[in-house]
Design a protein around this motif. Structure first.
Motif, PDB file in Angstrom:
ATOM      1  N   LEU A 133      24.827  30.708  32.230  1.00  0.00           N
ATOM      2  CA  LEU A 133      23.841  31.370  31.657  1.00  0.00           C
ATOM      3  C   LEU A 133      23.879  32.900  32.146  1.00  0.00           C
ATOM      4  O   LEU A 133      24.074  33.039  33.167  1.00  0.00           O
ATOM      5  N   GLN A 134      23.221  33.856  31.419  1.00  0.00           N
ATOM      6  CA  GLN A 134      22.811  34.972  31.469  1.00  0.00           C
ATOM      7  C   GLN A 134      21.386  35.061  31.753  1.00  0.00           C
ATOM      8  O   GLN A 134      20.538  34.725  30.561  1.00  0.00           O
TER       9      GLN A 134
ATOM     10  N   ASN B  24      35.811  43.553  32.986  1.00  0.00           N
ATOM     11  CA  ASN B  24      35.723  44.902  32.907  1.00  0.00           C
ATOM     12  C   ASN B  24      35.681  45.569  34.267  1.00  0.00           C
ATOM     13  O   ASN B  24      35.719  46.611  34.390  1.00  0.00           O
ATOM     14  N   HIS B  25      35.580  44.419  35.108  1.00  0.00           N
ATOM     15  CA  HIS B  25      35.078  44.951  36.694  1.00  0.00           C
ATOM     16  C   HIS B  25      35.931  43.990  37.754  1.00  0.00           C
ATOM     17  O   HIS B  25      35.676  43.762  38.629  1.00  0.00           O
ATOM     18  N   LEU B  26      37.299  43.833  37.122  1.00  0.00           N
ATOM     19  CA  LEU B  26      38.294  43.165  38.062  1.00  0.00           C
ATOM     20  C   LEU B  26      38.612  44.113  39.257  1.00  0.00           C
ATOM     21  O   LEU B  26      39.258  43.384  40.398  1.00  0.00           O
TER      22      LEU B  26
ATOM     23  N   GLU C  74      31.112  36.171  26.097  1.00  0.00           N
ATOM     24  CA  GLU C  74      30.482  37.203  26.571  1.00  0.00           C
ATOM     25  C   GLU C  74      30.516  37.650  28.057  1.00  0.00           C
ATOM     26  O   GLU C  74      30.470  38.391  28.524  1.00  0.00           O
ATOM     27  N   ILE C  75      30.337  36.389  28.715  1.00  0.00           N
ATOM     28  CA  ILE C  75      30.277  36.612  30.271  1.00  0.00           C
ATOM     29  C   ILE C  75      31.683  37.039  30.667  1.00  0.00           C
ATOM     30  O   ILE C  75      31.768  37.816  31.368  1.00  0.00           O
TER      31      ILE C  75
ATOM     32  N   HIS D 245      24.656  40.361  39.003  1.00  0.00           N
ATOM     33  CA  HIS D 245      24.862  40.477  37.291  1.00  0.00           C
ATOM     34  C   HIS D 245      24.133  39.673  36.763  1.00  0.00           C
ATOM     35  O   HIS D 245      24.283  39.627  35.399  1.00  0.00           O
ATOM     36  N   SER D 246      23.104  38.876  37.136  1.00  0.00           N
ATOM     37  CA  SER D 246      22.073  37.985  36.508  1.00  0.00           C
ATOM     38  C   SER D 246      22.937  37.128  35.808  1.00  0.00           C
ATOM     39  O   SER D 246      22.608  36.690  34.562  1.00  0.00           O
ATOM     40  N   ILE D 247      24.011  36.428  36.365  1.00  0.00           N
ATOM     41  CA  ILE D 247      24.784  35.374  35.819  1.00  0.00           C
ATOM     42  C   ILE D 247      24.792  34.055  36.744  1.00  0.00           C
ATOM     43  O   ILE D 247      25.065  34.385  37.718  1.00  0.00           O
TER      44      ILE D 247
END
Length: 316
Positions: free
Chosen positions: A196-197, A95-97, A88-89, A156-158
């Motif tokens: 972790l997210q 998607n934002h490379l 998922e990460i 991005h809270s990762i």
């Protein structure tokens, strides 16, 4: 080994998490080999990718042996553990490379069977220190990219949770004809299997139980603010890279860089809520940006003085 076990090593199962080990006829694990199920994997065969050896036995494998072929011309294949948040990460980050702050290694998620990653084979971060890191501005640029990549994750809270030399790498050669997605001299972050997210970002997230990591926690602590833990690991990473700098170039980095790394490591007090023992990655990035600007100015002044000296005193 029974026929059923042999067949299981050749056929991928969408619910079959790693480790995937190669085995000899009596069923014993061969840590230094690639399992048949990957050697015969249709998607890898279609792309002409022949895996040669494990990078992380049972999990990640590379298409060039360590002394076989130049850097940046091979591939790494990683079997994803679906019990972690790694898939998922990667889906989010890939998607934002196009964002310059995103230092996620460009890779492709293959879903024909059990999900896996196909990514470029990059160069160890220590070799970037041997090259571009020979100058102060080059060393600071490497550090800046590492901090920038971590700050992007935190934005991005990762939380990476295992930032260390083995989980960062660089692109030393512009191989646009082979890996078009790579950027020359770019530092990349990878291996999100313990990442972790969170619902909350830095400054709001309370401490959690630490997963296994390659850097031991201070004072045997088992809980940590995850974002603060990343910054703590980043401090140790920079400190270790400076040790490589000293060994390679037989000179010490400026004392201020050592102090900076110690500032990131901080003085841990065992916070159970939001940690204030060290700066955030965003704060660390601002300070490193200022240090880069000062270093560039000093190098420019030094170069100017040298040019003037050669002009005025050509025989000296």
């Amino acid at each position: 080994m029974t026929t059923a076990i042999k067949d299981a090593d050749k056929v991928s199962d969408v619910h079959d998490n790693p480790p995937w080990y190669a085995r000899n006829p009596d069923g014993k694990i061969i840590l230094g080999a690639v399992p048949d199920r990957l050697l015969c994997y249709p998607e890898l065969q279609r792309r002409g990718i022949v895996l040669r050896e494990p990078m992380k036995p049972g999990v990640a494998f590379r298409s060039f042996a360590i002394d076989d072929g130049p850097p940046n011309r091979g591939f790494v294949v990683k079997v994803l553990d679906l019990d972690t948040e790694e898939l998922e990460i990667y889906e989010r980050l890939l998607n934002h490379l196009n964002s310059p702050q995103n230092h996620t290694i460009p890779c492709e998620i293959v879903r024909s069977g059990h999900p896996m990653l196909i990514m470029p084979l990059l160069t160890r971060i220590e070799l970037m220190i041997a090259g571009r890191g020979s100058s102060l501005s080059g060393l600071l640029d490497i550090f800046y990219q590492l901090i920038e990549g971590l700050a992007y994750l935190h934005q991005h809270s990762i939380a990476h949770m295992d930032l260390c030399p083995g989980n960062v790498a660089g692109a030393l050669e512009p191989q646009s004809d082979f890996h078009a997605s790579l950027k020359f001299w770019q530092v990349y972050i990878y291996d999100f299997d313990t990442s972790l997210q969170f619902a909350h970002g830095p400054g709001r997230q309370h401490a959690i139980t630490l997963p296994e990591s390659q850097i031991p926690p201070p004072s045997g602590l088992t809980y940590f603010d995850p974002y603060s833990w990343d910054v703590y690991c980043l401090g140790h990473l920079l400190d270790e890279l400076m040790d490589h700098y000293v060994a390679l170039h037989t000179k010490s980095p400026p004392w201020l860089l050592r102090r900076y790394a110690r500032w990131l490591i901080g003085n841990e007090r065992g916070c159970t809520s939001v940690c204030r023992c060290r700066p955030t990655a965003k704060g660390a990035l601002r300070v490193m940006s200022a240090m880069r600007s000062v270093a560039s100015l000093l190098e420019w002044c030094s170069s100017l003085c040298e040019t003037i000296s050669h002009t005025l005193f050509p025989n000296h």
